[in-house]
Structure formats: C-alpha cells, structure tokens
Scaffold this active site. Structure first.
Site, PDB file in Angstrom:
ATOM      1  N   SER A  68       0.885  -1.111   0.162  1.00  0.00           N
ATOM      2  CA  SER A  68      -0.039  -0.071  -0.004  1.00  0.00           C
ATOM      3  C   SER A  68       1.029   1.258   0.124  1.00  0.00           C
ATOM      4  O   SER A  68       1.706   1.387   0.878  1.00  0.00           O
ATOM      5  CB  SER A  68      -0.842  -0.257   1.311  1.00  0.00           C
ATOM      6  OG  SER A  68      -1.816   1.206   1.318  1.00  0.00           O
ATOM      7  N   LYS A  88      -0.809  -0.872  -4.422  1.00  0.00           N
ATOM      8  CA  LYS A  88      -2.239  -0.252  -4.045  1.00  0.00           C
ATOM      9  C   LYS A  88      -1.921   1.145  -4.044  1.00  0.00           C
ATOM     10  O   LYS A  88      -0.964   1.540  -3.060  1.00  0.00           O
ATOM     11  CB  LYS A  88      -2.739  -0.927  -2.960  1.00  0.00           C
ATOM     12  CG  LYS A  88      -3.704   0.138  -2.128  1.00  0.00           C
ATOM     13  CD  LYS A  88      -4.473  -0.921  -1.092  1.00  0.00           C
ATOM     14  CE  LYS A  88      -4.644  -0.008   0.094  1.00  0.00           C
ATOM     15  NZ  LYS A  88      -5.442  -0.953   1.328  1.00  0.00           N
ATOM     16  N   LEU A  89      -2.448   2.135  -4.531  1.00  0.00           N
ATOM     17  CA  LEU A  89      -2.401   3.705  -4.533  1.00  0.00           C
ATOM     18  C   LEU A  89      -3.503   4.101  -3.464  1.00  0.00           C
ATOM     19  O   LEU A  89      -4.436   4.114  -3.853  1.00  0.00           O
ATOM     20  CB  LEU A  89      -2.209   4.124  -5.923  1.00  0.00           C
ATOM     21  CG  LEU A  89      -0.991   4.083  -6.670  1.00  0.00           C
ATOM     22  CD1 LEU A  89      -1.191   4.705  -8.020  1.00  0.00           C
ATOM     23  CD2 LEU A  89       0.402   4.027  -6.300  1.00  0.00           C
ATOM     24  N   LYS A  90      -3.014   4.938  -2.629  1.00  0.00           N
ATOM     25  CA  LYS A  90      -3.884   5.767  -1.721  1.00  0.00           C
ATOM     26  C   LYS A  90      -4.358   6.787  -2.564  1.00  0.00           C
ATOM     27  O   LYS A  90      -3.453   7.609  -3.282  1.00  0.00           O
ATOM     28  CB  LYS A  90      -3.275   6.298  -0.514  1.00  0.00           C
ATOM     29  CG  LYS A  90      -3.065   5.098   0.536  1.00  0.00           C
ATOM     30  CD  LYS A  90      -4.407   4.406   1.338  1.00  0.00           C
ATOM     31  CE  LYS A  90      -4.232   3.512   2.284  1.00  0.00           C
ATOM     32  NZ  LYS A  90      -5.250   2.992   2.722  1.00  0.00           N
ATOM     33  N   ASP A 130      -7.162   2.857  -3.332  1.00  0.00           N
ATOM     34  CA  ASP A 130      -7.976   2.932  -1.931  1.00  0.00           C
ATOM     35  C   ASP A 130      -8.219   4.405  -1.413  1.00  0.00           C
ATOM     36  O   ASP A 130      -7.298   5.237  -1.422  1.00  0.00           O
ATOM     37  CB  ASP A 130      -7.112   2.246  -0.879  1.00  0.00           C
ATOM     38  CG  ASP A 130      -7.812   2.056   0.396  1.00  0.00           C
ATOM     39  OD1 ASP A 130      -9.125   2.653   0.757  1.00  0.00           O
ATOM     40  OD2 ASP A 130      -7.499   1.554   1.311  1.00  0.00           O
ATOM     41  N   ASN A 169     -10.317   5.446   1.371  1.00  0.00           N
ATOM     42  CA  ASN A 169     -10.705   5.602   2.592  1.00  0.00           C
ATOM     43  C   ASN A 169     -11.754   6.621   2.788  1.00  0.00           C
ATOM     44  O   ASN A 169     -11.820   7.562   3.613  1.00  0.00           O
ATOM     45  CB  ASN A 169      -9.407   5.911   3.406  1.00  0.00           C
ATOM     46  CG  ASN A 169      -8.554   4.840   3.499  1.00  0.00           C
ATOM     47  OD1 ASN A 169      -7.515   4.955   3.071  1.00  0.00           O
ATOM     48  ND2 ASN A 169      -8.782   3.929   4.317  1.00  0.00           N
ATOM     49  N   GLU A 193     -10.966   0.643  -3.928  1.00  0.00           N
ATOM     50  CA  GLU A 193     -11.326   0.391  -2.378  1.00  0.00           C
ATOM     51  C   GLU A 193     -11.878   1.558  -1.667  1.00  0.00           C
ATOM     52  O   GLU A 193     -11.746   2.565  -1.758  1.00  0.00           O
ATOM     53  CB  GLU A 193     -10.067  -0.106  -1.754  1.00  0.00           C
ATOM     54  CG  GLU A 193     -10.232  -0.783  -0.377  1.00  0.00           C
ATOM     55  CD  GLU A 193      -8.745  -0.994   0.468  1.00  0.00           C
ATOM     56  OE1 GLU A 193      -7.942  -1.156  -0.513  1.00  0.00           O
ATOM     57  OE2 GLU A 193      -8.883  -1.119   1.356  1.00  0.00           O
ATOM     58  N   ASP A 233     -13.992  -2.015   2.440  1.00  0.00           N
ATOM     59  CA  ASP A 233     -13.138  -2.236   3.538  1.00  0.00           C
ATOM     60  C   ASP A 233     -13.692  -1.876   4.819  1.00  0.00           C
ATOM     61  O   ASP A 233     -14.416  -2.525   5.590  1.00  0.00           O
ATOM     62  CB  ASP A 233     -11.652  -1.400   3.307  1.00  0.00           C
ATOM     63  CG  ASP A 233     -10.758  -1.237   4.277  1.00  0.00           C
ATOM     64  OD1 ASP A 233     -11.302  -2.193   5.621  1.00  0.00           O
ATOM     65  OD2 ASP A 233      -9.564  -0.652   4.512  1.00  0.00           O
ATOM     66  N   LYS A 239     -10.212  -7.584   7.101  1.00  0.00           N
ATOM     67  CA  LYS A 239      -9.295  -7.413   8.079  1.00  0.00           C
ATOM     68  C   LYS A 239      -9.751  -8.027   9.233  1.00  0.00           C
ATOM     69  O   LYS A 239     -10.846  -7.494   9.801  1.00  0.00           O
ATOM     70  CB  LYS A 239      -9.188  -5.879   8.281  1.00  0.00           C
ATOM     71  CG  LYS A 239      -8.334  -5.085   7.186  1.00  0.00           C
ATOM     72  CD  LYS A 239      -8.317  -3.645   7.391  1.00  0.00           C
ATOM     73  CE  LYS A 239      -7.606  -3.033   6.299  1.00  0.00           C
ATOM     74  NZ  LYS A 239      -7.826  -1.538   6.460  1.00  0.00           N
ATOM     75  N   GLY A 295      -4.406  -4.847   5.355  1.00  0.00           N
ATOM     76  CA  GLY A 295      -3.309  -4.456   6.628  1.00  0.00           C
ATOM     77  C   GLY A 295      -3.535  -3.361   7.447  1.00  0.00           C
ATOM     78  O   GLY A 295      -4.387  -2.193   7.011  1.00  0.00           O
TER      79      GLY A 295
END
Ligand code: SMG
Ligand code: MG
Length: 368
Positions: free
Chosen positions: A136, A162-164, A189, A191, A214, A239, A263, A291
């Site tokens: 990540s 995985k790119l935020k 992702d 968030n 995500e 997630d 998770k 994670g």
C-alpha cells in the site's frame, strides 16, 4: 482454558517513511500489545489494530484499552473457563469495538493452539505455504516522488501495488504509475474520501485497468456504493464498511461490493474473518487480506489467514521492512514477492522481549 493473567502494553515504533492517506499522515505506529498467560503457563500474544486516532475507524488505541480494561476483561473473568469459540459470544453484550474484541480472541487463540500443538494456518484452513504480497503506497508529495517509491517496491518484488487516492490525487498519479508499469496489478484505496456525486470522476479510472477501487464512499453508504458500482466498470471493494459476516452478506446482496478486503481486527477476529471468507468463497467473490501496519505479531496471523483458498488476490501483507526498520518479532522477509506462512504452533512468532520493553510507553498487568 483458564486465564491466569493478562499484560496490556502500548509500544511506539517509528515508520520508515511517513504514510499519508486521505484522512491523515502517520509518522509512527502506536500499538497495543496483549500477552495472555493461561493457568498452565502457556503464553498467547496478539496486537490491537486500532490506530492512535479515530480516523480510519471509530476505535482508537486508548479507547480499545479502556474497553478491554473496563468491560471485556471483566466479562471474561466472570465467564471463568471457556474456549476461543466462546469469546465472541461472551463479549457480544458490549457493542462495537471489534478491534479490542479481536485482540482478546487472538491472544487466546494463540495460547489454545499452542496447547493443541497446531499452527494458526492449519487451524484456519490454509492450503498454501507462501503468499504473494502487495504493498500500500501512501499519497506522495509529488508525482516523481511517488514514481520513485513505487519503483523501489517493484524492485523489492511486490506483486501488486495499491495507491492511496483522494480528490486531487487520483487520475494523474494513477495514470503515471500505469504509464511506467503497464502490466503491474494495480488498485486504489480512497478511505471514504469521495461523494456519491463523484461517479463520473471515478469512472475515469476505468481506463487504467485497475483490479478494484477500495472504499470510495462513507463507510455507512452501502446504497451509494451500489449506485456507484453501476456507474464504474472497475470492481468496487469494501473495507471500512465490512464489520461482520452480516454486513458482508448485506453488501453482497445489495451489489455494493464485488471484492472484499478482510481485516480480522475490523470484523472482531480471525473466526469471523474465516466466516466472511467462506461466504465469499461459496459465492465466487474474491477476497484479500488487508493491513493495519501490523507488527510481526499481527502480520504472522494475517499471513496465515491470507493462505486460505479464497484469498485469490495479493493482500496488504508486506514485508516488515515496508513500515519498520526493526520489527518486534523476527522480521517478515519477502522472497520473490512471497512471504512464507508461519509453520510454528499458534501464531508461530514471539516478540523480542528486550526490544519490546525498550519501546514500551505503558504496561499494566491484570490478574484473573
Ligand atoms: O499494513 O500495509 C498495511 C497498510 C495497508 O493501506 C493500508 N491500510 O484502508 O486499507 C486501509 C489502510 C488502513 C490503515 S491506514 C493508516
Ligand atoms: Mg482500505
């Protein structure tokens, strides 16, 4: 099993580099670590995945510790003698706080499996001895710095990037990474950083052949994710929204997600995580292991989980060196993009006690 005492401690580990997500920047990891000793002197270890602040989830380190101390541990004391399969039920009157509950269940699981001479991987139903690893990648100060960081991970051997992302850091960084590595399995992702009205923008990510997007929207916005899934071609992966088997069933039935990030801490423990895995396996829904910047203790257990048959996508199960100069256990070292599944009994690892002591900011012992 009968518990003799519990040791709760908080440790602080600096990160190798700041980790920026849509909700904040982290420079260090504060982690609550639990050591459980049974009446027979068997020791079980676990870590709580809650972060220092309630930004990723409502739970945070001090809250998890408070809940354990004030309610969860007393409930276990009252229960007296029980097995790991009873823990979720004993703790269920206390609402929320899956991360604190998972911490207690996992330490007990480690101890119980040690008494049964079984590894966690075997107990959970793993069918692999090594797992492919993803990494990540945080939001970088500039695109060249992002490319530099990704380039390092690709030379390390990571099998998936995985790119935020967040509004203003999405199409451009993804385009640049894709331009540099046309073939690498890539996902993003958010968030929860986007709104229902961002469907058109997110649909522009379709051109980059991503594995998944995500958690683009608020964790409670299941309908929003279902609507978005009709607007974008890239699979939506939840997630934060998935906090239990039931929430997974609902999100799947409502077509809000077609891939799930599992998770264990977020869903209350490894037993619930396996139930979600089993549901997804039976419905042909791919899952992967998320994670939470785990130390070697949590990482060992995650790697065992990720070795189950339904985990068909590389997870955020990176090497210890992704986040830490020095891990609290023997480091997890990647070979050709794979981590070996611990084979020892229980979670298969124990912390270096001297090192643990040296980074401990708080410690308390609770007798049973
Ligand atoms: O442990 O590799 C890891 C971190 C993976 O990005 C990661 N986790 O939303 O999936 C997620 C985040 C949650 C923690 S961000 C501080
Ligand atoms: Mg996530």
């Amino acid at each position: 099993m009968k518990i003799s005492d519990l040791e709760l401690r908080t440790i602080n580990l600096p990160l190798v580099r700041p980790f920026r997500t849509s909700f904040g920047t982290q420079n260090a990891r504060e982690v609550a670590i639990l050591k459980l000793t049974t009446g027979d002197g068997i020791v079980g270890w676990s870590e709580c995945v809650a972060m220092s602040e309630p930004l990723y989830s409502p739970e945070y380190v001090a809250a998890s510790l408070d809940l354990m101390r004030r309610f969860l541990i007393p409930a276990l004391k009252v229960a007296g003698e029980f097995t790991v399969q009873d823990v979720a039920r004993i703790l269920s009157p206390y609402l929320g706080s899956p991360m604190a509950k998972a911490t207690l269940e996992t330490a007990l699981l480690d101890a119980q499996l040690k008494t049964e001479s079984t590894s966690l991987a075997t107990f959970l139903g793993a069918n692999k001895s090594e797992i492919p690893c993803g990494v990540s990648v945080g939001i970088a100060p500039t695109i060249p710095q992002l490319i530099d960081e990704v380039s390092g991970y690709i030379s390390d051997g990571y099998k998936r990037i995985k790119l935020k992302i967040e509004p203003g850091w999405d199409l451009e960084p993804v385009a640049e990474v894709r331009r540099n590595w046309p073939e690498i399995p890539l996902q993003v992702d958010a968030n929860q950083a986007y709104a229902r009205s961002d469907g058109e923008l997110l649909a522009q990510l379709d051109q980059f052949d991503l594995l998944l997007i995500e958690q683009p929207l608020d964790e409670h916005d299941i309908l929003g994710h279902a609507l978005l899934a009709k607007q974008v071609q890239t699979p939506i992966c939840l997630d934060e929204s998935i906090t239990s088997l039931r929430s997974a069933e609902d999100a799947l039935a409502l077509k809000a997600t077609t891939v799930i990030n599992i998770k264990p801490g977020r869903v209350g423990g490894y037993l619930e995580a396996v139930k979600i895995h089993d549901l997804c396996l039976s419905e042909g829904i791919p899952v992967w292991c998320g994670g939470m910047l785990e130390t070697g203790i949590g990482r060992a257990a995650n790697v065992a989980l990720a070795a189950l048959p339904g985990f068909t996508l590389p997870g955020d199960t990176s090497a210890s060196s992704r986040f830490y100069h020095r891990d609290i256990t023997e480091p997890f070292v990647m070979h050709d993009g794979y981590l070996s599944v611990p084979q020892g009994i229980g979670i298969g690892v124990t912390p270096d006690l001297d090192f643990l002591e040296s980074i401990t900011s708080h410690k308390e012992i609770i007798d049973f």
